[in-house]
Design an enzyme around this catalytic site. Structure first.
Site, PDB file in Angstrom:
ATOM      1  N   LYS A 133      -2.747  -7.868  -8.813  1.00  0.00           N
ATOM      2  CA  LYS A 133      -2.383  -9.236  -8.411  1.00  0.00           C
ATOM      3  C   LYS A 133      -1.831 -10.042  -9.577  1.00  0.00           C
ATOM      4  O   LYS A 133      -1.006 -10.922  -9.397  1.00  0.00           O
ATOM      5  CB  LYS A 133      -3.587  -9.940  -7.773  1.00  0.00           C
ATOM      6  CG  LYS A 133      -3.962  -9.302  -6.448  1.00  0.00           C
ATOM      7  CD  LYS A 133      -4.823 -10.201  -5.606  1.00  0.00           C
ATOM      8  CE  LYS A 133      -5.023  -9.610  -4.223  1.00  0.00           C
ATOM      9  NZ  LYS A 133      -6.138 -10.171  -3.491  1.00  0.00           N
ATOM     10  N   LYS A 240      -2.572   1.328   0.966  1.00  0.00           N
ATOM     11  CA  LYS A 240      -3.408   0.868   2.088  1.00  0.00           C
ATOM     12  C   LYS A 240      -2.656  -0.173   2.928  1.00  0.00           C
ATOM     13  O   LYS A 240      -1.770  -0.873   2.403  1.00  0.00           O
ATOM     14  CB  LYS A 240      -4.732   0.283   1.569  1.00  0.00           C
ATOM     15  CG  LYS A 240      -4.584  -0.993   0.803  1.00  0.00           C
ATOM     16  CD  LYS A 240      -5.916  -1.727   0.630  1.00  0.00           C
ATOM     17  CE  LYS A 240      -5.638  -3.073  -0.025  1.00  0.00           C
ATOM     18  NZ  LYS A 240      -6.677  -4.025  -0.011  1.00  0.00           N
ATOM     19  N   LYS A 243      -2.384  -7.174   4.438  1.00  0.00           N
ATOM     20  CA  LYS A 243      -1.743  -8.370   4.986  1.00  0.00           C
ATOM     21  C   LYS A 243      -0.567  -8.816   4.115  1.00  0.00           C
ATOM     22  O   LYS A 243       0.432  -9.351   4.594  1.00  0.00           O
ATOM     23  CB  LYS A 243      -2.809  -9.474   5.051  1.00  0.00           C
ATOM     24  CG  LYS A 243      -2.323 -10.794   5.550  1.00  0.00           C
ATOM     25  CD  LYS A 243      -2.425 -10.881   7.053  1.00  0.00           C
ATOM     26  CE  LYS A 243      -1.956 -12.226   7.531  1.00  0.00           C
ATOM     27  NZ  LYS A 243      -2.139 -12.419   8.944  1.00  0.00           N
TER      28      LYS A 243
HETATM   29  N1  LIG Z   1      -6.361  -0.896   4.828  1.00  0.00           N
HETATM   30  C1  LIG Z   1      -7.662  -1.037   4.966  1.00  0.00           C
HETATM   31  N2  LIG Z   1      -8.425  -0.015   5.422  1.00  0.00           N
HETATM   32  C2  LIG Z   1      -9.771  -0.157   5.574  1.00  0.00           C
HETATM   33  N3  LIG Z   1     -10.436  -1.302   5.304  1.00  0.00           N
HETATM   34  C3  LIG Z   1      -9.727  -2.341   4.856  1.00  0.00           C
HETATM   35  C4  LIG Z   1      -8.314  -2.273   4.661  1.00  0.00           C
HETATM   36  N4  LIG Z   1      -7.881  -3.485   4.201  1.00  0.00           N
HETATM   37  C5  LIG Z   1      -8.977  -4.268   4.110  1.00  0.00           C
HETATM   38  N5  LIG Z   1     -10.082  -3.586   4.521  1.00  0.00           N
HETATM   39  C6  LIG Z   1     -11.463  -4.098   4.575  1.00  0.00           C
HETATM   40  O1  LIG Z   1     -11.479  -5.294   5.363  1.00  0.00           O
HETATM   41  C7  LIG Z   1     -12.492  -6.182   4.856  1.00  0.00           C
HETATM   42  C8  LIG Z   1     -11.903  -7.557   4.593  1.00  0.00           C
HETATM   43  O2  LIG Z   1     -10.816  -7.431   3.672  1.00  0.00           O
HETATM   44  P1  LIG Z   1     -10.496  -8.542   2.573  1.00  0.00           P
HETATM   45  O3  LIG Z   1      -9.301  -8.064   1.816  1.00  0.00           O
HETATM   46  O4  LIG Z   1     -10.440  -9.874   3.215  1.00  0.00           O
HETATM   47  O5  LIG Z   1     -11.780  -8.444   1.660  1.00  0.00           O
HETATM   48  C9  LIG Z   1     -11.828  -9.053   0.447  1.00  0.00           C
HETATM   49  O6  LIG Z   1     -10.914  -9.570  -0.125  1.00  0.00           O
HETATM   50  C10 LIG Z   1     -13.241  -9.135  -0.106  1.00  0.00           C
HETATM   51  N6  LIG Z   1     -13.144  -9.333  -1.547  1.00  0.00           N
HETATM   52  C11 LIG Z   1     -13.963 -10.253   0.637  1.00  0.00           C
HETATM   53  C12 LIG Z   1     -15.328 -10.519   0.093  1.00  0.00           C
HETATM   54  C13 LIG Z   1     -15.653 -11.566  -0.702  1.00  0.00           C
HETATM   55  N7  LIG Z   1     -17.005 -11.545  -0.992  1.00  0.00           N
HETATM   56  C14 LIG Z   1     -17.538 -10.441  -0.361  1.00  0.00           C
HETATM   57  C15 LIG Z   1     -18.860  -9.939  -0.371  1.00  0.00           C
HETATM   58  C16 LIG Z   1     -19.103  -8.785   0.349  1.00  0.00           C
HETATM   59  C17 LIG Z   1     -18.080  -8.103   1.053  1.00  0.00           C
HETATM   60  C18 LIG Z   1     -16.766  -8.587   1.047  1.00  0.00           C
HETATM   61  C19 LIG Z   1     -16.496  -9.753   0.331  1.00  0.00           C
HETATM   62  C20 LIG Z   1     -13.027  -5.532   3.566  1.00  0.00           C
HETATM   63  O7  LIG Z   1     -14.238  -4.879   3.844  1.00  0.00           O
HETATM   64  C21 LIG Z   1     -11.945  -4.536   3.202  1.00  0.00           C
HETATM   65  O8  LIG Z   1     -12.438  -3.437   2.468  1.00  0.00           O
END
Ligand SMILES: Nc1ncnc2c1ncn2[C@@H]1O[C@H](COP(=O)(O)OC(=O)[C@@H](N)Cc2c[nH]c3ccccc23)[C@@H](O)[C@H]1O
Length: 374
Positions: A133, A240, A243
């Site tokens: 990023k 992967k 968004k």
């Molecule tokens: N292509 C993909 N294939 C499989 N799983 C995927 C894919 N893209 C996204 N994910 C999963 O979706 C969840 C939310 O994604 P975020 O990017 O918002 O997820 C994030 O940006 C985190 N940092 C949000 C967060 C903040 N604090 C936390 C504490 C615990 C767990 C999660 C969080 C996630 O589980 C992510 O692994």
């Protein structure tokens, strides 16, 4: 064993003494608007399953994390509600879990400060998220972008810890009975996709570092991965699904229309072999489709391959598209309905935050005491 506070998993002998271990589920998503197929299969589908099985479950809309990438306030406001509508439409039920907005529980940020003081900068500089990023921001990444994984550790550890007395038990010694104090220990399990595993490892390291410095307090949190822990982009199966992918055909949203879904799967990148097989290393494109198909229908990879025997990849793409359309049609309708009632969405997040605060408060108080703030 069910208790008012949760489900007791085991009695555990730790450094403090005897503890009652209770499992808790915690996870979160950034409010980017409507979640995509990767979010759904990698995390949200698992969240829905876990809320049925566990008695202490928290899911959070991570609005503070969202600020790490520049955003207009009006866009963030709208995205928070759209993400909430989508999460509810995907089956997350506020009667079975606490669904809340992260910034309504300020202890997340306060704990992040304490944990940030235990985390060294080189460790954060090595994380892939920062490298990726920061490059996209002309190598001028902010402090927030760098320390984001520490905030994530705080999100998790705020609901994870060893509390003072749960009660007493009568213990039988060689010649007498003794009353032993029993402590309550919340052990957090975190359902996430594969991309979050490095962040969870950081949270584990920080928990252990804290325990070394201030005494045993945090159980080490654990990741729960789904079988589809990494759904790939439909345009480039080497990366992967995301968004932020600039290629619009790469990512399927849970709110996409049937026509959009058909178009995206029709254009999905596969290879020059027309047979449908599952071999993620040498045939990542078609294997991604097979994984999606299996996860969406609840069938095994073997069953999916058996069903599609004789189809070429072009026809198979339409079979997968149809299964996704079927799954997302009711979700799409429900999102539209929920989006019309903004005050309901706001109330869900506020009520959830009140309840989350009640769980976080005693743990955070104990942390304050341990570090010397009290
Ligand atoms: N292509 C993909 N294939 C499989 N799983 C995927 C894919 N893209 C996204 N994910 C999963 O979706 C969840 C939310 O994604 P975020 O990017 O918002 O997820 C994030 O940006 C985190 N940092 C949000 C967060 C903040 N604090 C936390 C504490 C615990 C767990 C999660 C969080 C996630 O589980 C992510 O692994």
């Amino acid at each position: 064993m069910a208790t008012p506070g949760g489900m007791i998993r085991a009695l555990h002998r730790g450094t403090l003494g005897q503890s009652v271990v209770m499992d808790r589920i915690f996870s979160g998503i950034q409010p980017t608007g409507t979640p995509h197929l990767g979010n759904y299969l990698g995390a949200i589908q698992n969240w829905a399953r876990l809320q049925e099985q566990s008695s202490s479950v928290l899911y959070s809309i991570m609005d503070m994390h969202s600020l790490t990438m520049p955003k207009e306030p009006a866009v963030l406001r709208r995205n928070i509600l759209d993400t909430t509508a989508a999460i509810l439409a995907c089956g997350i039920d506020p009667k079975k879990c606490f669904l809340f907005r992260q910034s309504l529980v300020p202890e997340h940020a306060e704990l992040a400060w304490i944990l940030g003081c235990l985390t060294n900068v080189p460790r954060l500089l090595r994380l892939p998220q920062w490298k990726m990023k920061c490059t996209s921001q002309n190598n001028e990444g902010t402090v927030g972008l760098l320390t984001y994984p520490v905030l994530q550790a705080a999100d998790i550890l705020l609901y994870n810890g060893q509390l003072s007395e749960y009660g007493t038990i009568l213990a039988c010694g060689n010649i007498s009975f003794d009353r032993l104090k029993v402590y309550r220990l919340w052990s957090t399990h975190v359902p996430v996709g594969e991309d979050q595993v490095v962040h969870l490892e950081l949270a584990q390291d920080i928990a252990q570092h804290f325990n070394k410095k201030y005494g045993e307090f945090f159980p080490v949190p654990k990741a729960i991965l789904s079988t589809t822990k990494k759904i790939k982009s439909l345009r480039d199966p080497a990366v992967k699904m995301s968004k932020s992918d600039p290629q619009k055909l790469a990512t399927v949203s849970v709110a996409d229309s049937p026509d959009e879904i058909v178009l995206k799967f029709r254009k999905a990148v596969t290879d020059f072999t027309s047979e449908v097989t599952y071999d993620p290393v040498s045939r990542p494109g078609v294997s991604n489709l097979v994984s999606i198909h299996a996860a969406i229908t609840g069938l095994s990879i073997k069953e999916v391959l058996h069903q599609s025997a004789g189809l070429d990849t072009a026809r198979y793409k339409m079979v997968v598209a149809e299964s996704v359309i079927q799954k997302f049609a009711p979700i799409r309708n429900e999102i539209k309905k929920l989006q019309e009632d903004k005050s309901h969405l706001i109330k869900v997040l506020e009520d959830g935050a009140e309840k989350a605060k009640e769980l976080a408060a005693p743990i955070y108080q104990e942390i304050r005491r341990l570090v010397g703030f009290q």
